[in-house]
Scaffold this active site. Structure first.
Site, PDB file in Angstrom:
ATOM      1  N   SER A  63      15.373   2.831 -55.295  1.00 52.55           N
ATOM      2  CA  SER A  63      14.469   3.977 -55.376  1.00 52.55           C
ATOM      3  C   SER A  63      14.257   4.388 -56.839  1.00 52.55           C
ATOM      4  O   SER A  63      13.788   3.590 -57.648  1.00 52.55           O
ATOM      5  CB  SER A  63      15.034   5.121 -54.528  1.00 52.55           C
ATOM      6  OG  SER A  63      14.088   6.151 -54.343  1.00 52.55           O
ATOM      7  N   ASP A 227      12.653   3.097 -48.330  1.00 51.92           N
ATOM      8  CA  ASP A 227      13.657   3.406 -49.344  1.00 51.92           C
ATOM      9  C   ASP A 227      14.924   2.567 -49.172  1.00 51.92           C
ATOM     10  O   ASP A 227      15.563   2.597 -48.117  1.00 51.92           O
ATOM     11  CB  ASP A 227      14.007   4.894 -49.224  1.00 51.92           C
ATOM     12  CG  ASP A 227      14.780   5.413 -50.410  1.00 51.92           C
ATOM     13  OD1 ASP A 227      15.499   4.622 -51.049  1.00 51.92           O
ATOM     14  OD2 ASP A 227      14.686   6.617 -50.700  1.00 51.92           O
TER      15      ASP A 227
END
Length: 351
Positions: A63, A227
Site C-alpha cells: 500500500s 490492498d
C-alpha cells in the site's frame, strides 16, 4: 537484549543511489516498508535518514509502503520529502458519480455498485507520471544490474509489491508471481498497476484489475486485486534469503509490549467493518513483530492520532509524521549492529 542491527559489507546495491553519493563507507541493506495510507509520510522520513549511509539492494512494501518503496527503487529517495509534504493527498479522493451528485448517500451507492467510494484514477496517474520522470514504466526498468532470465526471480528486480488477489484468495508478490500465478511475463507489465492495486484500501478505493492467462483461471481474463495489507501489511521476512546484508523494516506504529492491545470498537456495521479490516491488516504480521529477531531490525514510527484514510491531512501533520520517521531512524541507527543481530538470530531464521 540491546537493539540489534548491522553493518553489512557493501555489495552493489548502489543502483538506487546517485553515483556522487556512493562511498566505501556506505552499507547495503534490503528494505521493507509497512502500509498505512497517508501515514506513509513517516516512512519517507525514516528512509531519508537511512539513505544517508545505506544503499538499498531490494525494496518491498504494501500500500503506502509500496508507493514509497517504488520511489526508492526508482532512485528518487532525494525527492521523498517534497513528494510527501508538497503533494495534496486530497486530490486522490476522486469520487464516483454517486458521491459527486448525492454526497455521503452516493458514496454508499458507489461502494455497493462500484466496490469503492473513490475511483483511484488520480492516484494511478500520479504514480505513473512520477515514476516515468525517473525512467520507470515497466518492471523491466527495475531489473537489478546483471540480472538475466536465468537469475532466480527473487533476485531479479529491485522492487517487490504485496497485493491481495481476492479472486483466488491469495497473496501476490509482484513481480515475483507474475509468470507463476498470472501467466504473463513481468518485464512488460506497468509498475504503476501493481502499486495502485496494493493501495486499494477496501471500500475506499475501487479494486484494481490485472490481466491473467485464462488457462490459469478457468477462462477468466482478469483478477480483482485489493490492498496487500489484507494479507501482509509488513512482509519483513521477504528478503531473508540474503545472508550478506540485513533487511531493515519500517513500521508505522510505536513499539508495543506483548501485554498491550488496541481496542477496536465494533458496536455497529461501520465500526465492525473497520475492526475487521484492521484485524486482517495487522494480526498476521503482529505474530512476526512480537519476535525479538524482527523487532530488533524494525524502525517503529510514532503515528498515533492519524488515520490511514485521512487524505485531507494538513501540511503540519504531514511534517510531524515525516520528522517522527526521521527521528525514529536516527535512534535506530545509533544502536544497530548487523553482525551482532546475525550472530543472535540468523541461525534460527535459516533453520
Amino acid at each position: 537484549m540491546a537493539a540489534v542491527p548491522g553493518a553489512a559489507a557493501p555489495m552493489g546495491g548502489g543502483a538506487m543511489v546517485d553515483e556522487a553519493q556512493a562511498s566505501p563507507e556506505r552499507e547495503t541493506a534490503d528494505l521493507v516498508l509497512e502500509g498505512g495510507g497517508v501515514k506513509g509520510a513517516g516512512l519517507a522520513g525514516a528512509v531519508g535518514v537511512l539513505a544517508r549511509d545505506h544503499d538499498f539492494h531490494r525494496v518491498a512494501g504494501t500500500s503506502a509502503g509500496a508507493i514509497v518503496a517504488a520511489f526508492v527503487a526508482a532512485g528518487r529517495t532525494h525527492d521523498l520529502e517534497r513528494l510527501t509534504i508538497d503533494t495534496d493527498f486530497a486530490q486522490f479522493l476522486d469520487e464516483g458519480v454517486g458521491g459527486r451528485f448525492l454526497g455521503p448517500i452516493g458514496n454508499g451507492l458507489d461502494v455497493m455498485l462500484r466496490e469503492g467510494m473513490y475511483r483511484g484514477r488520480v492516484l494511478y496517474h500520479w504514480l505513473r507520471e512520477n515514476l516515468a520522470a525517473a525512467g520507470i514504466t515497466t518492471w523491466g526498468d527495475l531489473r537489478l544490474p546483471g540480472a538475466t532470465r536465468r537469475t532466480p526471480i527473487e533476485h531479479r528486480y529491485r522492487l517487490v509489491v504485496i497485493v491481495s488477489d481476492v479472486s483466488r484468495g491469495r497473496m501476490l508478490r509482484l513481480p515475483w508471481d507474475y509468470e507463476r500465478l498470472l501467466g504473463v511475463a513481468p518485464d512488460g507489465m506497468p509498475v504503476a498497476d501493481a502499486i495502485r492495486a496494493s493501495a486499494s484500501i477496501p471500500f475506499f478505493f475501487r479494486p484494481w484489475r490485472l490481466p491473467v492467462d485464462p488457462r490459469l483461471t478457468g477462462g477468466r481474463r482478469r483478477l480483482v486485486l485489493t490492498d496487500g495489507g489484507m494479507l501482509s501489511n509488513y512482509p519483513i521476512a521477504l528478503f531473508d534469503d540474503e545472508p550478506d546484508h540485513p533487511t531493515i523494516g519500517v513500521k508505522l506504529s510505536a513499539r508495543m509490549a506483548l501485554s498491550e492491545t488496541r481496542w477496536q470498537e465494533s458496536d455497529n456495521p461501520v465500526s465492525l467493518a473497520r475492526a475487521l479490516i484492521a484485524t486482517m491488516t495487522n494480526a498476521h504480521d503482529q505474530i512476526h513483530v512480537d519476535q525479538p529477531s524482527v523487532a530488533s531490525r524494525t524502525i517503529f514510527v510514532e503515528t498515533s492520532g492519524v488515520r490511514s484514510t485521512d487524505f485531507r491531512l494538513d501540511p503540519e501533520t504531514k511534517r510531524r509524521l515525516f520528522d517522527n520517521g526521521a527521528d525514529a531512524a536516527t535512534d535506530f541507527l545509533a544502536s544497530w549492529d548487523y553482525d551482532a543481530w546475525r550472530a543472535a538470530y540468523a541461525p534460527a531464521l535459516v533453520a
